[in-house]
Design a protein around this motif. Structure first.
Motif, short mmCIF file in Angstrom:
data_model
loop_
_atom_site.label_atom_id
_atom_site.label_comp_id
_atom_site.label_asym_id
_atom_site.label_seq_id
_atom_site.Cartn_x
_atom_site.Cartn_y
_atom_site.Cartn_z
N ARG A 49 0.83 -1.20 0.00
CA ARG A 49 0.00 0.00 0.00
C ARG A 49 0.87 1.25 0.00
NH1 ARG A 49 -1.36 3.62 3.32
NH2 ARG A 49 -0.56 2.54 5.14
N ILE A 50 1.92 1.25 0.80
CA ILE A 50 2.84 2.39 0.85
C ILE A 50 3.51 2.58 -0.51
CG2 ILE A 50 5.00 3.23 1.87
CD1 ILE A 50 4.02 1.93 4.53
N ALA A 51 3.99 1.49 -1.12
CA ALA A 51 4.61 1.58 -2.45
C ALA A 51 3.61 2.12 -3.47
CB ALA A 51 5.14 0.21 -2.88
N TRP A 52 2.37 1.68 -3.41
CA TRP A 52 1.33 2.17 -4.32
C TRP A 52 1.06 3.65 -4.09
CZ3 TRP A 52 -3.77 3.76 -3.11
CH2 TRP A 52 -4.58 3.97 -4.22
N GLU A 53 0.94 4.07 -2.84
CA GLU A 53 0.68 5.48 -2.53
C GLU A 53 1.83 6.38 -2.99
OE1 GLU A 53 -0.10 5.46 1.67
OE2 GLU A 53 -2.22 4.97 1.37
N GLN A 54 3.06 5.88 -2.95
CA GLN A 54 4.22 6.66 -3.35
C GLN A 54 4.50 6.57 -4.85
OE1 GLN A 54 7.30 5.24 -0.72
NE2 GLN A 54 6.56 6.49 0.98
N GLY A 55 3.65 5.84 -5.58
CA GLY A 55 3.81 5.72 -7.02
C GLY A 55 4.87 4.74 -7.46
N GLU A 56 5.37 3.93 -6.54
CA GLU A 56 6.42 2.96 -6.86
C GLU A 56 5.83 1.64 -7.37
OE1 GLU A 56 8.46 2.60 -3.18
OE2 GLU A 56 9.29 4.62 -3.30
N LEU A 57 4.53 1.47 -7.27
CA LEU A 57 3.85 0.24 -7.67
C LEU A 57 2.56 0.64 -8.38
CD1 LEU A 57 3.58 -2.87 -7.49
CD2 LEU A 57 2.44 -2.53 -5.29
N LYS A 58 2.33 0.06 -9.54
CA LYS A 58 1.12 0.34 -10.30
C LYS A 58 0.40 -0.98 -10.58
CE LYS A 58 1.80 4.75 -10.97
NZ LYS A 58 0.97 5.77 -10.40
N PHE A 59 -0.90 -0.89 -10.71
CA PHE A 59 -1.72 -2.03 -11.10
C PHE A 59 -2.45 -1.64 -12.37
CE2 PHE A 59 -1.08 -2.44 -6.60
CZ PHE A 59 -0.81 -3.79 -6.45
N VAL A 60 -2.41 -2.52 -13.37
CA VAL A 60 -3.03 -2.23 -14.67
C VAL A 60 -3.80 -3.44 -15.16
CG1 VAL A 60 -1.30 -0.53 -15.37
CG2 VAL A 60 -0.94 -2.93 -15.92
N CYS A 61 -4.85 -3.17 -15.93
CA CYS A 61 -5.58 -4.23 -16.62
C CYS A 61 -4.97 -4.36 -18.01
CB CYS A 61 -7.06 -3.88 -16.73
SG CYS A 61 -7.94 -3.95 -15.16
N ILE A 62 -4.72 -5.58 -18.41
CA ILE A 62 -4.12 -5.81 -19.72
C ILE A 62 -4.79 -7.02 -20.37
CG2 ILE A 62 -2.25 -7.23 -18.81
CD1 ILE A 62 -0.45 -5.86 -20.95
N LYS A 63 -4.95 -6.94 -21.67
CA LYS A 63 -5.56 -8.04 -22.41
C LYS A 63 -4.52 -9.13 -22.62
CE LYS A 63 -8.55 -9.02 -26.24
NZ LYS A 63 -9.31 -8.47 -27.38
N ALA A 64 -4.89 -10.34 -22.26
CA ALA A 64 -3.99 -11.48 -22.39
C ALA A 64 -4.23 -12.17 -23.74
CB ALA A 64 -4.21 -12.47 -21.26
N ARG A 65 -3.18 -12.62 -24.34
CA ARG A 65 -3.28 -13.38 -25.60
C ARG A 65 -3.78 -14.78 -25.32
NH1 ARG A 65 2.49 -12.08 -28.21
NH2 ARG A 65 2.13 -9.89 -28.68
N GLU A 66 -4.51 -15.29 -26.27
CA GLU A 66 -4.94 -16.68 -26.18
C GLU A 66 -3.72 -17.58 -26.37
OE1 GLU A 66 -7.97 -17.79 -25.40
OE2 GLU A 66 -8.64 -15.72 -25.19
N PRO A 67 -3.69 -18.75 -25.70
CA PRO A 67 -2.57 -19.66 -25.88
C PRO A 67 -2.39 -20.03 -27.35
CG PRO A 67 -3.97 -20.39 -24.08
CD PRO A 67 -4.68 -19.26 -24.77
#
Length: 72
Positions: A49-67
């Motif tokens: 949480r601290i890393a996220w608040e300080q901008g050191e950690l981001k979470f993103v949604c990304i489209k995954a390729r089919e196998p």
């Protein structure tokens, strides 16, 4: 299929990216983003949480390729 990825970059060791599997996969980007918005920062450990608040950690949604799909 959409997934949530956590992204962190350290100066000396480079990028660190991992899938957030405990929330599963999603049919659409909208569904993925809704779960992401609800879960962060509520479900993060104190250190993350601290890393996220300080901008050191981001979470993103990304489209995954089919196998087996061809990559660029």
């Amino acid at each position: 299929m959409w997934v949530i990825l956590a992204v962190s970059i350290q100066v000396l060791s480079g990028p660190n990216v991992w899938p957030v599997l405990n929330h599963g996969t999603f049919v659409s980007e909208t569904e993925c983003q809704a779960v992401l918005d609800e879960a962060v920062p509520r479900t993060l450990s104190e250190q993350m949480r601290i890393a996220w608040e300080q901008g050191e950690l981001k979470f993103v949604c990304i489209k995954a390729r089919e196998p087996g799909s061809a990559g660029n």
